[in-house]
Enzyme design. Structure first.
Site, PDB file in Angstrom:
ATOM      1  N   ARG A   1       0.922  -1.463   0.036  1.00  0.00           N
ATOM      2  CA  ARG A   1      -0.001  -0.116   0.078  1.00  0.00           C
ATOM      3  C   ARG A   1       0.808   1.176   0.097  1.00  0.00           C
ATOM      4  NH1 ARG A   1      -4.826  -2.524   3.935  1.00  0.00           N
ATOM      5  NH2 ARG A   1      -5.838  -3.367   2.431  1.00  0.00           N
TER       6      ARG A   1
ATOM      7  N   TYR B   1      -6.148  -1.197  -7.039  1.00  0.00           N
ATOM      8  CA  TYR B   1      -5.638  -2.611  -6.350  1.00  0.00           C
ATOM      9  C   TYR B   1      -5.001  -2.172  -5.104  1.00  0.00           C
ATOM     10  CZ  TYR B   1      -1.001  -1.577  -8.877  1.00  0.00           C
ATOM     11  OH  TYR B   1      -0.008  -0.840  -9.240  1.00  0.00           O
ATOM     12  N   GLU B   2      -4.494  -3.251  -3.998  1.00  0.00           N
ATOM     13  CA  GLU B   2      -4.139  -3.155  -2.616  1.00  0.00           C
ATOM     14  C   GLU B   2      -5.291  -2.442  -1.820  1.00  0.00           C
ATOM     15  OE1 GLU B   2      -1.801  -4.997  -2.324  1.00  0.00           O
ATOM     16  OE2 GLU B   2      -1.194  -5.213  -4.192  1.00  0.00           O
ATOM     17  N   GLY B   3      -6.395  -2.807  -2.081  1.00  0.00           N
ATOM     18  CA  GLY B   3      -7.350  -2.220  -1.347  1.00  0.00           C
ATOM     19  C   GLY B   3      -8.065  -0.966  -2.241  1.00  0.00           C
TER      20      GLY B   3
ATOM     21  N   GLN C   1      -9.949   2.006   1.550  1.00  0.00           N
ATOM     22  CA  GLN C   1      -8.858   2.663   2.576  1.00  0.00           C
ATOM     23  C   GLN C   1      -9.558   3.695   3.648  1.00  0.00           C
ATOM     24  OE1 GLN C   1      -5.854   1.602   2.379  1.00  0.00           O
ATOM     25  NE2 GLN C   1      -6.035   0.130   0.777  1.00  0.00           N
TER      26      GLN C   1
END
Length: 596
Positions: A296, A440-442, A447
């Protein structure tokens, strides 16, 4: 064709003057990164990024990756040779522990190098970035034999790493995953299932690929509490460290996607592949969160990096493009038209991007230093405070920097007019590449929910209170400095808005959780703007002090003007975000689903 120059002067200002890197020399690795060493490392990183990686960016976009009939993947022309240079140069092990062959230097340096490489070639940089994330997870949670087997080769770049979370039916809600792990008599597991969206899942850059895979052991509890983490090499490793038989993992296909074509985003099929448990059974998320948090922060840097390279090319074009005359009269009467740099709206656009970039870069360096303290300090209180900061700021950085990075790439493209829509100018690639970072990555909405729902109330709000206190103390300390008023008054006003929003959520979200959900994204953006304002105030103070001591330079005077622009033209948005948060969730949630 687009170009790129690493922002060495700005990085030097942040490391040497604003955050005083050498003050951390009591921490392992910092004394080895003296000012001369830093300058040499960053200079070489800049040269590698500008001369080797940047020319391959368009090549990778046009060619993409090709899956062959045997399931292997061929990367774009030049990638293999460039990767060899990166690996042999030791760039993947810059901040890795020396016991595994790394250089043990601060993470702050490797984050800075990462910005250069991502600006130059985002798709290429992901092969090494994912490897460093997998390395971090193994260092923290891997067994000693796993560390000795995999880490030296990964740190050296001979092997790469991936993270395998997402499945066709589940993304963020990993409790729904179906990939199975069947225990074997020898202590290994047979992994079976399908993973999608696996960046760098298969390629020809390295001899082996070490997959970190989430799966559910037979009989494990349902949901997230029954998920375990496994290390699954593409090629099995013999006891003596040599490569053995091919494992039961294969790239089923390469995703056809909007951008980052030079990175192989794969569907990965696990068919009884041999894997080994990392950490404890049913506690796989502990290990994966190490990698996800690394990722992240890396994705946050992607937002900054794409914004930076897009800005540089927009400025170069705006200086050369002749179009119209200045509103106050011709500035180049000897030419048929003035450059578009004379137009206030062009300058507004470019200054908005620049002010974002410089604040975002400062925030990345600030947070990277906290990461170094959290992992290297022998003072428990220092480690806890730094870890608090990391937990709070990770969703802010990921969400705000990638939202802004994409918006800025679009704004920079706009500077080119119709040429921005034409591929060879490179701007539309920056827009396409930047877009994935918001997802991506949340995804960024996740977030924001993570910030409001988990990070804000954690430990009784300790991390947020520490941030509020630090900003207020800075404003009070320098409040008597008349030259700082253009920076401190707006900063204090923004902090007040953030504190009001925090209090409103505390008073209104517990009884009605939808209030938190409806206001989460605005709260994240409000937090980011306030943090940016704090970065700008710190940079302004240092710039003023340097001018008072050594005299003005174009860099320092430009820094002060850019900071005032941020305070006057960008920071007032905190009032807008506060107003939205305080409306609650009533109209957002009122309509039935059928009405949409």
């Amino acid at each position: 064709m687009p170009s790129y120059k690493a922002p060495l002067e700005d990085v030097g200002f942040l490391l040497n003057d604003v955050f005083q890197f050498d003050r951390y020399n009591n921490l392992p690795g910092f004394a080895d990164a003296s000012a001369d060493v830093r300058e040499a490392i960053l200079g070489e990183a800049a040269k590698l990024s500008e001369e080797v990686l940047q020319p391959l960016n368009r090549v990778g976009d046009l060619e993409g990756c090709k899956r062959n009939d045997d399931g292997s993947v061929t990367t774009p022309k030049g990638f293999k040779e460039a990767y060899k240079q990166v690996a042999e140069g030791g760039w993947l092990g810059l901040s890795a522990p020396s016991e595994y062959g790394g250089q043990g230097l601060p993470v702050t340096l490797s984050q800075t190098v990462a910005e250069f490489q991502i600006s130059a070639n985002m798709a290429f940089s992901m092969y090494g970035g994912l490897t460093m994330g997998a390395t971090a997870a193994l260092i923290v949670h891997g067994k000693s034999e796993q560390k000795s087997m995999f880490l030296p080769k990964m740190v050296a770049g001979e092997w790469t790493g991936t993270m395998n979370l997402t499945e066709p039916h589940c993304g963020t809600d990993l409790g729904l995953l179906r990939t199975k792990a069947a225990p074997q008599p020898d202590g290994s597991y047979k992994i079976s299932g399908t993973k999608i969206f696996i960046s760098a899942g298969e390629h020809d850059l390295a001899d082996n690929i070490i997959h970190l895979v989430l799966a559910r052991i037979e009989g494990a509890p349902a949901g997230i509490k029954g998920v375990s983490l496994f290390v699954v090499p593409k090629i099995l490793v013999n006891a003596d460290g040599s490569l053995g038989a091919r494992n039961g993992v294969m790239c089923g296909s390469i995703e056809h996607k909007m951008g980052i074509h030079g990175n192989s985003t794969c569907v990965m099929n696990y068919d009884g592949a041999t894997g080994w448990l990392i950490g404890e059974e049913n506690k796989g998320m502990q290990g994966m969160f190490v990698m996800m948090n690394e990722a992240r922060l890396g994705v946050a840097v992607q937002g900054l990096a794409q914004s930076e390279v897009a800005y540089q090319n927009a400025v170069a074009y705006a200086k050369d493009r002749l179009q119209g005359r200045s509103l106050t009269g011709p500035k180049s009467p000897d030419k048929p038209a003035d450059s578009i740099m004379v137009h206030p709206d062009v300058r507004r656009t470019l200054l908005t991007i620049r002010a974002f970039n410089e604040a975002a870069r400062a925030m990345v360096v600030w947070t990277a230093l906290k990461s170094d303290v959290a992992h290297r300090s022998d003072d428990p209180k220092e480690r806890q405070a730094a870890d608090d900061h990391m937990g709070l700021m990770t969703p802010v950085l990921k969400g705000v920097l990638t939202d802004g990075g994409f918006a800025n790439a679009v704004s920079a493209q706009q500077m080119f007019g119709g040429h921005g829509y034409i591929a060879e100018w490179g701007m539309e690639q920056f827009v396409r590449d930047a877009r994935i970072a918001m997802i991506y990555e949340g995804a960024n909405g996740i977030q924001a929910l993570d910030l409001v729902g988990r990070k804000l109330p954690r430990d009784g709000g300790r991390a947020a209170m520490a941030f509020f206190g630090e900003v207020a103390a800075f404003a009070k300390e320098h409040g008597g400095d008349e030259a700082m008023k253009p920076y401190l008054d707006p900063l204090s006003n923004a902090l007040g808005h953030l504190q009001q929003a925090t209090m409103w959520l505390m008073n209104n979200a517990m009884m009605k959780p939808d209030n938190a959900g409806a206001g989460a994204t605005d709260y994240m953006q409000l937090f980011g703007l306030t943090a940016f304002a704090y970065m700008w105030a710190k940079m302004a103070k240092v710039a003023q002090d340097k001018i008072a001591t050594d005299g003005a330079t174009p860099y320092l005077t430009t820094k002060l003007v850019t900071g005032r622009f941020f305070m006057e033209r960008m920071l007032p948005e905190t009032a807008l975000h506060l107003a939205r948060i305080q409306t609650g969730s009533a109209t957002t949630m009122e309509l039935p689903a059928e009405a949409f």
